[in-house]
Scaffold this motif. Sequence first.
Motif, short mmCIF file in Angstrom:
data_model
loop_
_atom_site.label_atom_id
_atom_site.label_comp_id
_atom_site.label_asym_id
_atom_site.label_seq_id
_atom_site.Cartn_x
_atom_site.Cartn_y
_atom_site.Cartn_z
N ALA A 152 0.86 -1.19 0.00
CA ALA A 152 0.00 0.00 0.00
C ALA A 152 0.88 1.23 0.00
O ALA A 152 2.01 1.21 0.49
CB ALA A 152 -0.91 0.01 1.22
N ARG A 153 0.36 2.29 -0.59
CA ARG A 153 1.03 3.59 -0.52
C ARG A 153 -0.02 4.64 -0.20
O ARG A 153 -1.10 4.66 -0.80
CB ARG A 153 1.74 3.94 -1.83
CG ARG A 153 2.48 5.28 -1.75
CD ARG A 153 3.30 5.56 -3.00
NE ARG A 153 4.48 4.71 -3.08
CZ ARG A 153 5.62 4.94 -2.46
NH1 ARG A 153 5.76 6.00 -1.66
NH2 ARG A 153 6.65 4.13 -2.62
N ILE A 154 0.32 5.51 0.74
CA ILE A 154 -0.58 6.60 1.12
C ILE A 154 0.06 7.92 0.78
O ILE A 154 1.29 8.03 0.72
CB ILE A 154 -0.94 6.54 2.62
CG1 ILE A 154 0.32 6.62 3.49
CG2 ILE A 154 -1.73 5.28 2.93
CD1 ILE A 154 0.05 6.69 4.99
N LEU A 155 -0.77 8.94 0.57
CA LEU A 155 -0.29 10.29 0.36
C LEU A 155 -0.50 11.08 1.64
O LEU A 155 -1.54 10.96 2.28
CB LEU A 155 -1.04 10.97 -0.78
CG LEU A 155 -0.47 10.78 -2.19
CD1 LEU A 155 -0.57 9.32 -2.60
CD2 LEU A 155 -1.20 11.67 -3.19
N LEU A 156 0.50 11.90 1.97
CA LEU A 156 0.44 12.70 3.19
C LEU A 156 0.73 14.16 2.87
O LEU A 156 1.47 14.47 1.93
CB LEU A 156 1.46 12.20 4.22
CG LEU A 156 1.36 10.75 4.67
CD1 LEU A 156 2.55 10.38 5.55
CD2 LEU A 156 0.06 10.50 5.40
N SER A 172 4.75 5.74 2.17
CA SER A 172 4.07 7.04 2.09
C SER A 172 4.80 7.95 1.13
O SER A 172 6.00 7.80 0.88
CB SER A 172 4.00 7.69 3.47
OG SER A 172 5.31 8.02 3.94
N THR A 173 4.04 8.91 0.61
CA THR A 173 4.60 9.98 -0.22
C THR A 173 4.10 11.29 0.34
O THR A 173 2.89 11.47 0.54
CB THR A 173 4.16 9.84 -1.69
OG1 THR A 173 4.68 8.62 -2.23
CG2 THR A 173 4.66 11.02 -2.52
N LEU A 174 5.02 12.20 0.62
CA LEU A 174 4.66 13.51 1.15
C LEU A 174 4.41 14.47 -0.01
O LEU A 174 5.29 14.69 -0.84
CB LEU A 174 5.77 14.05 2.05
CG LEU A 174 5.50 15.39 2.74
CD1 LEU A 174 4.32 15.28 3.70
CD2 LEU A 174 6.74 15.87 3.48
N ILE A 175 3.20 15.00 -0.06
CA ILE A 175 2.84 15.96 -1.10
C ILE A 175 3.31 17.34 -0.67
O ILE A 175 2.94 17.82 0.40
CB ILE A 175 1.31 15.98 -1.33
CG1 ILE A 175 0.87 14.71 -2.04
CG2 ILE A 175 0.91 17.19 -2.17
CD1 ILE A 175 -0.60 14.70 -2.37
N THR A 176 4.09 17.97 -1.53
CA THR A 176 4.52 19.34 -1.25
C THR A 176 3.79 20.33 -2.14
O THR A 176 3.92 21.53 -1.98
CB THR A 176 6.04 19.48 -1.46
OG1 THR A 176 6.37 19.07 -2.80
CG2 THR A 176 6.80 18.61 -0.48
N GLY A 177 3.02 19.81 -3.10
CA GLY A 177 2.25 20.67 -3.99
C GLY A 177 0.89 20.96 -3.43
O GLY A 177 0.69 21.07 -2.21
N TYR A 178 -0.09 21.04 -4.32
CA TYR A 178 -1.41 21.54 -3.92
C TYR A 178 -2.42 20.42 -3.80
O TYR A 178 -2.64 19.64 -4.72
CB TYR A 178 -1.89 22.56 -4.96
CG TYR A 178 -3.15 23.27 -4.54
CD1 TYR A 178 -3.09 24.43 -3.77
CD2 TYR A 178 -4.39 22.79 -4.91
CE1 TYR A 178 -4.23 25.08 -3.37
CE2 TYR A 178 -5.54 23.44 -4.52
CZ TYR A 178 -5.46 24.58 -3.75
OH TYR A 178 -6.59 25.22 -3.36
#
Length: 355
Positions: A128-132, A211-217
């Motif tokens: 699994a991968r989640i966005l944070l 996890s992937t950290l979103i730095t955009g919008y």
Amino acid sequence: MKALVLAGGSGTRLRPITHTSAKQLVPVANKPVLFYGLEAIAAAGITEVGIVVGATAAEIRRAVGDGDRFGLRITYIEQAAPLGLAHAVLVARDFLGDDDFVMYLGDNFIIGGITALVDGFRADRPDARILLTRVADPSAFGVAELDDKGRVLSLEEKPAEPRSDLALVGVYLFTSVIHEAVRSVVPSARGELEITDALQRLIDTGHDVRSTLITGYWKDTGNVTDLLEVNRTVLETFEPRIDGTVDAASELIGRVVVEPGAVVTGCRIVGPAVIGAGSTLTGCYVGPYTSIAENCRINDSEIEYSIVLGGARIDGVRRVEASLIGREAVVTPAPTVPAAHRLILGDHSKVQIHA
């Protein structure tokens, strides 16, 4: 890979708009929020999409159809009640089979799409991968705790005392191992089957959750403030275009789009803004970050930083700002009333009136 799009929520934070319309179909920049997600899914190379629908199923079906306009094949999946994200995975089991899938909340908005995320998942295939993303008030979201290498240690839904400021964004990627996990969860204190509990089950049983950290919008468009902010962001990407009729007495400044059949007479419009097809504007000021949908009538009024839905009428009003105006709504000045006070006072009352 397939996609599972959730479009069954009731949208209580957008009432009264959502008393008569699905929250996923409220437009930003004159296009339903749901459509941006479907376009992002198609751009990522996914063609098989299941849409989980509830009480607004008929409206979602009419708007999306069979998915051909997006290059998608749509399957509609009925959810009797909005009982949580994990419950949505349960009811979609037959559609999903054993395929990998991306789960996308239909009222979420991510600039830049999900193509890179999907490509990375296909290449690495964690369980699994989640966005944070970092938020000011994590207690309103699902919250993740990471170790010093960025691996997911724990997840908790709307915690009273958050362990971090990392909130889950409404996009998740899964392999088929998630199905056993969602079957193992029990209803939370909210009475829902939480996807955070299913993800925690995967972590507890040694599965690979990344996890992937979103730095955009990213925005959840579930309330008016965020909806207006998304509208602003999308309008900033527009290029000026005039397909309707604008008279010589009107002044258009900046990125203004006038859609076919719209008529603008004696107006000043400062972009970014969009005027929907078939709308008529007369003697108006339309300020930046305003979306006016199809077949609206605006006369002798001022409006800025607002969303006006189809068929609405605004007549003789100064001034409208930061507003969401529903379909076929009518906004006019209040009638003049006599300068008098009418009182019904109980015994021993004390009233102070500023004359």
